[in-house]
Design an enzyme around this catalytic site. Structure first.
Site, PDB file in Angstrom:
ATOM      1  N   ASP B  11       0.832  -1.205   0.000  1.00 53.37           N
ATOM      2  CA  ASP B  11       0.000   0.000   0.000  1.00 53.37           C
ATOM      3  C   ASP B  11       0.871   1.262   0.000  1.00 53.37           C
ATOM      4  O   ASP B  11       2.059   1.202   0.329  1.00 53.37           O
ATOM      5  CB  ASP B  11      -0.867  -0.044   1.265  1.00 53.37           C
ATOM      6  N   ASP B  13      -0.454   5.026   1.077  1.00 53.12           N
ATOM      7  CA  ASP B  13      -0.746   5.960   2.175  1.00 53.12           C
ATOM      8  C   ASP B  13      -0.625   5.280   3.535  1.00 53.12           C
ATOM      9  O   ASP B  13      -1.243   4.244   3.774  1.00 53.12           O
ATOM     10  CB  ASP B  13      -2.153   6.554   2.000  1.00 53.12           C
ATOM     11  N   ASP B 138      -2.410  -0.760   5.842  1.00 55.17           N
ATOM     12  CA  ASP B 138      -2.844  -0.276   7.160  1.00 55.17           C
ATOM     13  C   ASP B 138      -4.361  -0.428   7.357  1.00 55.17           C
ATOM     14  O   ASP B 138      -4.868  -0.079   8.417  1.00 55.17           O
ATOM     15  CB  ASP B 138      -2.446   1.196   7.356  1.00 55.17           C
TER      16      ASP B 138
END
Lengths: 184, 184
Positions: B11, B13, B138
């Site tokens: 990922d 961000d 996240d």
């Protein structure tokens, strides 16, 4: 009763969007190339034009606007609407060669295929990253490391390739997807 | 000898790019919000600000430029360089909520992670379309329909979630990926 819906990964250029006709028209208008349909069978534009003219076309593609106004392939809207009723449909397009194409491609899909959720749009490069049951694409190379069934969508450049199943149009796609869904 | 290299879906961000700190600074600068780290644990900005302020932040994100100047997460560059030696690394980011973020995200990746091929960059929404062995993210929700192993990268908003394996930093990611690679 089918416990899981078939998941389709559907390409954009030459499958949903008629990039081929727009490129052919651009080469005629800008560089004066005239080809018959027969001359285009089994060949890509890069094999038919000078390196300078091909570079000019690539520079134009890099600006991204080209992708904003492509025609929809015949029957694609009706077929995608029908497939959305029974399958999980993702649009999976190799946009990373022309990163500026992402925004116009996104807007084009929202306009012409509003039934496709933005969350089901994928811009990628190497399509072996996709997890789906069926991939509908005009480029055989994407099937090589794909875990599902590749369906070759006929375009002039792939007319001489050997692959099964092959779909010559969106009616064929519907019939092939039905068969894959029944067979699993 | 390992016949196939482990494939990672990483990922952006909060994992490669510090969007959290930049959003926190934006809320302080624009709306005057001041939070301690403890106040942010287990919460998202949308739970902490007024609907109007959240809408203003979303409008800012929709312009896309926000994503052009994010700091790199500590240790991410060294870890990704090391992982590229032994694994197939794809960057898989949910860009479809903010389509204008695609171009700045692409440029940011090329600048800070030049070892990642553009062909290994994926902009998507629903990450269940990804075929990989390990996903480093996240957001727990992306692991639900993922066929491989999810590794939760710690961010303030997920601090109270229960998940194993969890990585608090990029050193942890390297150790966890090593273990997954040995165990298969």
């Amino acid at each position: 009763m089918t416990p899981f819906r078939l998941r389709l990964a559907v390409d954009m250029d030459e499958v949903l969007a008629d990039a081929f006709s727009a490129q052919r028209a651009w080469f005629r208008r800008t560089c004066g190339y005239e080809w018959t349909d027969t001359e285009l069978r089994g060949r890509r534009f890069r094999d038919l034009v000078s390196p300078e003219d091909y570079a000019a076309m690539e520079a134009m593609l890099h600006q991204g606007d080209f992708f904003a106004s492509l025609d929809v392939m015949p029957g694609a809207q009706e077929a995608i609407s029908a497939l959305c009723e029974t399958c999980e449909v993702f649009i999976t397009t190799a946009a990373m060669e022309y990163p500026a194409s992402c925004a116009p491609k996104f807007a084009w899909l929202r306009e012409h295929f509003p039934c496709i959720s933005p969350l089901n749009i994928v811009f990628c490069g190497d399509k072996s990253i996709l997890a789906a049951d069926v991939m509908i694409d005009d480029n055989l190379r994407h099937f090589r490391r794909f875990q599902g069934q590749g369906v070759l969508f006929t375009a002039p450049h792939n007319a001489l390739e050997t692959w099964s199943p092959r779909a010559d149009n969106w009616q064929d796609v519907l019939a092939i997807v039905d068969r894959i869904d029944e067979d699993r």
